[in-house]
Scaffold this motif. Structure first.
Motif, PDB file in Angstrom:
ATOM      1  N   GLY A 124       7.139  -4.452  13.926  1.00 43.78           N
ATOM      2  CA  GLY A 124       8.008  -4.049  15.025  1.00 43.78           C
ATOM      3  C   GLY A 124       8.744  -2.749  14.739  1.00 43.78           C
ATOM      4  O   GLY A 124       9.910  -2.597  15.082  1.00 43.78           O
ATOM      5  N   GLY A 125       8.058  -1.822  14.101  1.00 42.24           N
ATOM      6  CA  GLY A 125       8.656  -0.518  13.833  1.00 42.24           C
ATOM      7  C   GLY A 125       9.575  -0.486  12.616  1.00 42.24           C
ATOM      8  O   GLY A 125      10.097   0.563  12.252  1.00 42.24           O
ATOM      9  N   VAL A 126       9.767  -1.635  11.973  1.00 41.94           N
ATOM     10  CA  VAL A 126      10.639  -1.671  10.798  1.00 41.94           C
ATOM     11  C   VAL A 126       9.779  -1.796   9.543  1.00 41.94           C
ATOM     12  O   VAL A 126       8.901  -2.658   9.471  1.00 41.94           O
ATOM     13  CB  VAL A 126      11.609  -2.875  10.858  1.00 41.94           C
ATOM     14  CG1 VAL A 126      12.508  -2.908   9.637  1.00 41.94           C
ATOM     15  CG2 VAL A 126      12.417  -2.826  12.132  1.00 41.94           C
ATOM     16  N   GLN A 127      10.006  -0.926   8.608  1.00 36.36           N
ATOM     17  CA  GLN A 127       9.248  -1.008   7.366  1.00 36.36           C
ATOM     18  C   GLN A 127       9.811  -2.138   6.501  1.00 36.36           C
ATOM     19  O   GLN A 127      10.983  -2.121   6.119  1.00 36.36           O
ATOM     20  CB  GLN A 127       9.320   0.312   6.612  1.00 36.36           C
ATOM     21  CG  GLN A 127       8.568   0.256   5.292  1.00 36.36           C
ATOM     22  CD  GLN A 127       7.610   1.418   5.116  1.00 36.36           C
ATOM     23  OE1 GLN A 127       7.893   2.540   5.516  1.00 36.36           O
ATOM     24  NE2 GLN A 127       6.460   1.156   4.517  1.00 36.36           N
ATOM     25  N   ILE A 128       8.984  -3.116   6.219  1.00 37.55           N
ATOM     26  CA  ILE A 128       9.436  -4.263   5.430  1.00 37.55           C
ATOM     27  C   ILE A 128       9.072  -4.059   3.965  1.00 37.55           C
ATOM     28  O   ILE A 128       9.855  -4.356   3.067  1.00 37.55           O
ATOM     29  CB  ILE A 128       8.791  -5.566   5.934  1.00 37.55           C
ATOM     30  CG1 ILE A 128       8.843  -5.669   7.450  1.00 37.55           C
ATOM     31  CG2 ILE A 128       9.430  -6.772   5.253  1.00 37.55           C
ATOM     32  CD1 ILE A 128      10.116  -6.148   8.036  1.00 37.55           C
ATOM     33  N   LEU A 129       7.857  -3.580   3.740  1.00 33.50           N
ATOM     34  CA  LEU A 129       7.409  -3.341   2.370  1.00 33.50           C
ATOM     35  C   LEU A 129       6.822  -1.947   2.293  1.00 33.50           C
ATOM     36  O   LEU A 129       6.154  -1.497   3.228  1.00 33.50           O
ATOM     37  CB  LEU A 129       6.318  -4.352   1.979  1.00 33.50           C
ATOM     38  CG  LEU A 129       6.722  -5.818   1.844  1.00 33.50           C
ATOM     39  CD1 LEU A 129       5.486  -6.683   1.629  1.00 33.50           C
ATOM     40  CD2 LEU A 129       7.700  -6.005   0.694  1.00 33.50           C
ATOM     41  N   SER A 130       7.104  -1.246   1.194  1.00 33.31           N
ATOM     42  CA  SER A 130       6.425   0.034   1.064  1.00 33.31           C
ATOM     43  C   SER A 130       5.879   0.212  -0.353  1.00 33.31           C
ATOM     44  O   SER A 130       6.578   0.009  -1.340  1.00 33.31           O
ATOM     45  CB  SER A 130       7.359   1.189   1.454  1.00 33.31           C
ATOM     46  OG  SER A 130       8.316   1.393   0.470  1.00 33.31           O
ATOM     47  N   ASN A 131       4.601   0.515  -0.377  1.00 28.32           N
ATOM     48  CA  ASN A 131       3.891   0.810  -1.618  1.00 28.32           C
ATOM     49  C   ASN A 131       4.142  -0.196  -2.737  1.00 28.32           C
ATOM     50  O   ASN A 131       4.504   0.183  -3.845  1.00 28.32           O
ATOM     51  CB  ASN A 131       4.271   2.206  -2.101  1.00 28.32           C
ATOM     52  CG  ASN A 131       3.668   3.247  -1.193  1.00 28.32           C
ATOM     53  OD1 ASN A 131       2.495   3.147  -0.829  1.00 28.32           O
ATOM     54  ND2 ASN A 131       4.466   4.236  -0.804  1.00 28.32           N
ATOM     55  N   VAL A 132       3.906  -1.429  -2.426  1.00 28.56           N
ATOM     56  CA  VAL A 132       4.044  -2.446  -3.462  1.00 28.56           C
ATOM     57  C   VAL A 132       2.772  -2.473  -4.299  1.00 28.56           C
ATOM     58  O   VAL A 132       1.675  -2.670  -3.779  1.00 28.56           O
ATOM     59  CB  VAL A 132       4.293  -3.837  -2.836  1.00 28.56           C
ATOM     60  CG1 VAL A 132       4.251  -4.923  -3.913  1.00 28.56           C
ATOM     61  CG2 VAL A 132       5.626  -3.854  -2.110  1.00 28.56           C
ATOM     62  N   THR A 133       2.932  -2.246  -5.560  1.00 26.75           N
ATOM     63  CA  THR A 133       1.800  -2.301  -6.480  1.00 26.75           C
ATOM     64  C   THR A 133       2.160  -3.277  -7.588  1.00 26.75           C
ATOM     65  O   THR A 133       3.199  -3.118  -8.229  1.00 26.75           O
ATOM     66  CB  THR A 133       1.504  -0.907  -7.068  1.00 26.75           C
ATOM     67  OG1 THR A 133       1.134  -0.035  -5.992  1.00 26.75           O
ATOM     68  CG2 THR A 133       0.374  -0.966  -8.074  1.00 26.75           C
ATOM     69  N   ALA A 134       1.340  -4.283  -7.741  1.00 30.04           N
ATOM     70  CA  ALA A 134       1.663  -5.289  -8.755  1.00 30.04           C
ATOM     71  C   ALA A 134       0.417  -6.067  -9.128  1.00 30.04           C
ATOM     72  O   ALA A 134      -0.533  -6.171  -8.339  1.00 30.04           O
ATOM     73  CB  ALA A 134       2.728  -6.259  -8.228  1.00 30.04           C
ATOM     74  N   GLN A 135       0.420  -6.569 -10.319  1.00 31.89           N
ATOM     75  CA  GLN A 135      -0.680  -7.424 -10.768  1.00 31.89           C
ATOM     76  C   GLN A 135      -0.098  -8.614 -11.517  1.00 31.89           C
ATOM     77  O   GLN A 135       0.200  -8.515 -12.703  1.00 31.89           O
ATOM     78  CB  GLN A 135      -1.638  -6.632 -11.660  1.00 31.89           C
ATOM     79  CG  GLN A 135      -2.887  -7.403 -11.997  1.00 31.89           C
ATOM     80  CD  GLN A 135      -3.937  -6.533 -12.655  1.00 31.89           C
ATOM     81  OE1 GLN A 135      -4.098  -5.356 -12.334  1.00 31.89           O
ATOM     82  NE2 GLN A 135      -4.658  -7.110 -13.602  1.00 31.89           N
ATOM     83  N   PRO A 136       0.058  -9.733 -10.805  1.00 33.49           N
ATOM     84  CA  PRO A 136       0.663 -10.906 -11.443  1.00 33.49           C
ATOM     85  C   PRO A 136      -0.154 -11.364 -12.650  1.00 33.49           C
ATOM     86  O   PRO A 136      -1.374 -11.195 -12.688  1.00 33.49           O
ATOM     87  CB  PRO A 136       0.629 -11.957 -10.334  1.00 33.49           C
ATOM     88  CG  PRO A 136       0.524 -11.188  -9.073  1.00 33.49           C
ATOM     89  CD  PRO A 136      -0.246  -9.965  -9.397  1.00 33.49           C
ATOM     90  N   ALA A 137       0.545 -11.939 -13.619  1.00 40.26           N
ATOM     91  CA  ALA A 137      -0.125 -12.405 -14.833  1.00 40.26           C
ATOM     92  C   ALA A 137      -0.979 -13.630 -14.522  1.00 40.26           C
ATOM     93  O   ALA A 137      -0.538 -14.545 -13.837  1.00 40.26           O
ATOM     94  CB  ALA A 137       0.923 -12.737 -15.895  1.00 40.26           C
ATOM     95  N   VAL A 138      -2.199 -13.631 -15.042  1.00 37.61           N
ATOM     96  CA  VAL A 138      -3.137 -14.728 -14.778  1.00 37.61           C
ATOM     97  C   VAL A 138      -2.678 -15.992 -15.499  1.00 37.61           C
ATOM     98  O   VAL A 138      -2.276 -15.955 -16.659  1.00 37.61           O
ATOM     99  CB  VAL A 138      -4.555 -14.339 -15.251  1.00 37.61           C
ATOM    100  CG1 VAL A 138      -5.517 -15.509 -15.095  1.00 37.61           C
ATOM    101  CG2 VAL A 138      -5.039 -13.134 -14.469  1.00 37.61           C
ATOM    102  N   GLY A 139      -2.729 -17.103 -14.779  1.00 33.45           N
ATOM    103  CA  GLY A 139      -2.406 -18.396 -15.383  1.00 33.45           C
ATOM    104  C   GLY A 139      -0.943 -18.563 -15.738  1.00 33.45           C
ATOM    105  O   GLY A 139      -0.591 -19.416 -16.537  1.00 33.45           O
TER     106      GLY A 139
END
Lengths: 280, 302
Positions: A24-39
């Motif tokens: 709706g025209g509102v930026q909620i997230l910007s350029n999220v870069t992540a790699q959660p740890a496996v397990g």
């Protein structure tokens, strides 16, 4: 406990690159870069309106986003399975539906108005037992307490045999005892090492207790890394800004060498959560 | 046009006579020769499971208003139908075809707008509801030629069904059975939490539209029995009574089927008695269901 995780082919379970969401025209997230740890248990923390839930919704494919979200693959080349524990079930509490009806609806093809299949029944029993809900099969879903319902939702998610488990504020609106139980469950799942868990929580006590990897989110990733090095007073102060006094009170807790941030007032919680320290 | 449905001949020569014989054998001597009544009973048997299956969803997931909006769209649909009927001279166009198509379009339209705006369900449905009723009234007042035929649609008339009507009900009943075998569980999960359903790889949007379409088809079929004004009651009242009596999903479904069957058969028979012979059958059926609902309330309290 030994790890029974399906090791993803390319070494990641979930990989986010430059994920942005505008609603709706509102930026909620910007350029999220992540790699959660496996397990591991990965916690997503941040103030209200930081976009934590939206991030989960993007991973589930429920909101449009730009950037890439890659779900890992098994060695056989199949996409990893997602399990999802919603914040709550928004349903009519008087509806005649038993815990078994609910679980079987996700476990069997046969419509539940024709009864429950034997396989679905035993799978349901197995996962209910895992969340401490043995014998709940014939309880009415609407009569469960908040904490019990949350554990059924966890059993439901586990019954899908997920590789990635997404938990959205699983203990909001749950009483203290229920919260502690749930928290213990998360601890034992974490030790099992079978699931790559992504936990959105206001409750920093759960996070400090069990999370191995922490993503600090406020529209964008402010900091991330393993829990011990990321959960510093400085990082938390930056993340929560003026609210910080409500979140932080440093002190030495038995069994923890690092600073322990406890209590999550200011968002409707008082500082309860996981009971005493667990050995890691 | 309905008279040209494939398979209709087979139905009216092979299947329906069998059913009629069965029903007749259960009738008292005095009613042996009222074929229209036997057909009405067959219709009751065909629609009861449909009422139950849809009613359970409508009641548990609070869709009574949605169902009302679809049924009231029949008003505009029939009005359109009569316009087409008058405009098409090459064959006799059945206005009910327009009614069904319009109803399905309204159902899908509501489902679509609801997905695309953040307005509440009630608001979206309210807008559609008033629009379709206004369209119906506009057409009827502008072209009053067929206005005498509207009471039949408003109040329903289960006693005037022909073979083709029953055949359509039978086809829909089979379609519903298949749909309810394949998609009851996914629909239930979607109703409880659509994100959860999505995470289990259920195609939420597809099911939303399929359900809206089928609900519209069922409602349009039930209009012949209960009329536009009381269609929603046929779905809601048996399921609401069943809810009071059941503790599980399957219990609710079977109770709703039983109650829909009992109330529609009882309503049909009672409305046929001498004392009530001028009372609309649809109304008697719904009143019968309401009585059962009252009893179910007592059973729940007790």
């Amino acid at each position: 406990m030994t790890s029974t995780a399906r090791i993803p082919k390319d070494g990641y379970a979930l990989r986010l690159r430059n994920v942005s969401v505008t609603l709706g025209g509102v930026q909620i997230l910007s350029n999220v870069t992540a790699q959660p740890a496996v397990g591991a248990l990965n916690a997503i923390i941040g103030p209200n309106g930081a976009g934590k839930t939206t991030l989960l919704r993007a991973i589930l494919g429920l909101v449009p986003y730009t950037g890439t979200i890659q779900i890992g693959q098994t060695v056989e080349g199949e996409p990893l399975r997602l399990g999802y524990v919603p914040q709550r079930l928004d349903f009519d509490r008087g509806m005649p539906i038993s815990v078994l009806d609910f679980m079987c609806a996700g476990l069997q093809r046969r419509p539940v108005w024709l009864g429950h299949s034997r396989t679905a029944r035993s799978v349901a029993a197995k996962y209910l037992a895992q969340v401490g809900g043995s014998g709940w099969e014939h309880k009415s879903l609407g009569r469960l307490s908040g904490g019990e319902l949350q554990r059924v939702l966890l059993a439901m998610a586990l019954s899908h045999e997920p590789d990635i488990l997404l938990l959205d504020e699983p203990v909001s609106g749950v009483d203290v005892a229920g919260e502690e139980l749930f928290c213990d469950l998360l601890g034992s799942l974490q030790q099992e090492g079978r699931y790559t868990m992504l936990l959105v929580s206001h409750d920093l006590s759960i996070v400090t207790q069990h999370a191995q990897y922490v993503i600090c989110l406020n529209q964008t990733v402010q900091c991330q890394g393993d829990a011990v090095t990321t959960l510093t007073a400085e990082n938390l102060r930056a993340l929560y800004r003026q609210d910080v006094s409500l979140y932080e009170h440093t002190g030495t807790h038995e069994g923890h060498a690092h600073k322990h941030h406890h209590g999550t007032g200011g968002q409707g919680h008082t500082g309860h959560g996981c009971p005493g320290p667990h050995s890691h | 046009m309905i008279a040209q449905l494939p398979g209709l001949e087979w139905w009216s020569q092979m299947v329906q006579p069998l059913l009629e014989r069965g029903v007749r054998s259960l009738m008292p001597e005095a009613w042996q020769h009222y074929a229209f009544m036997h057909r009405a009973i067959i219709e009751c048997i065909l629609i009861a499971p449909m009422c139950a299956a849809m009613g359970v969803k409508v009641v548990n997931f609070r869709m009574a208003f949605f169902s009302d909006a679809i049924s009231h769209s029949a008003f505009a649909g029939v009005a359109f139908g009569f316009l087409l009927h008058d405009a098409i001279t090459r064959f006799s166009f059945d206005p009910r075809i327009a009614m069904v198509i319009f109803g399905v379009m309204v159902g899908l339209g509501i489902a679509m707008v609801r997905r695309r705006t953040d307005l509440s369900n009630d608001t979206v449905i309210g807008v559609f509801f008033s629009t379709v009723v206004a369209i119906g009234i506009a057409i009827i007042t502008a072209f009053p030629k067929h206005s005498a035929e509207f009471p039949k649609y408003l109040y329903g008339s289960i006693l005037t069904l022909d073979d083709a009507d029953l055949y359509v009900s039978a086809l829909l009943a089979v379609g519903m059975l298949v749909f309810m075998l394949l998609s009851f569980n996914p629909l239930m999960l979607i109703g409880l939490n659509s994100e959860l359903a999505h995470s289990r790889r259920i195609r939420v949007r597809l099911y939303d539209y399929l359900f809206a379409m089928l609900l519209a088809l069922v409602i349009m079929t039930l209009i012949r029995t209960a009329g536009i004004l009381l269609v929603t009651a046929m779905l809601v009242v048996p399921a609401a009574a069943a809810r009071n009596l059941a503790r599980s999903v399957s219990g609710m479904f079977w109770w709703a089927t039983l109650i829909a069957l009992i109330s529609s058969v009882a309503g049909t028979l009672v409305s046929f008695s001498d004392a009530l012979s001028y009372v609309g059958t649809g109304a008697v059926i719904v009143l019968a269901a309401a009585v059962i609902f009252a009893v179910s309330l007592l059973a729940k309290e007790g």
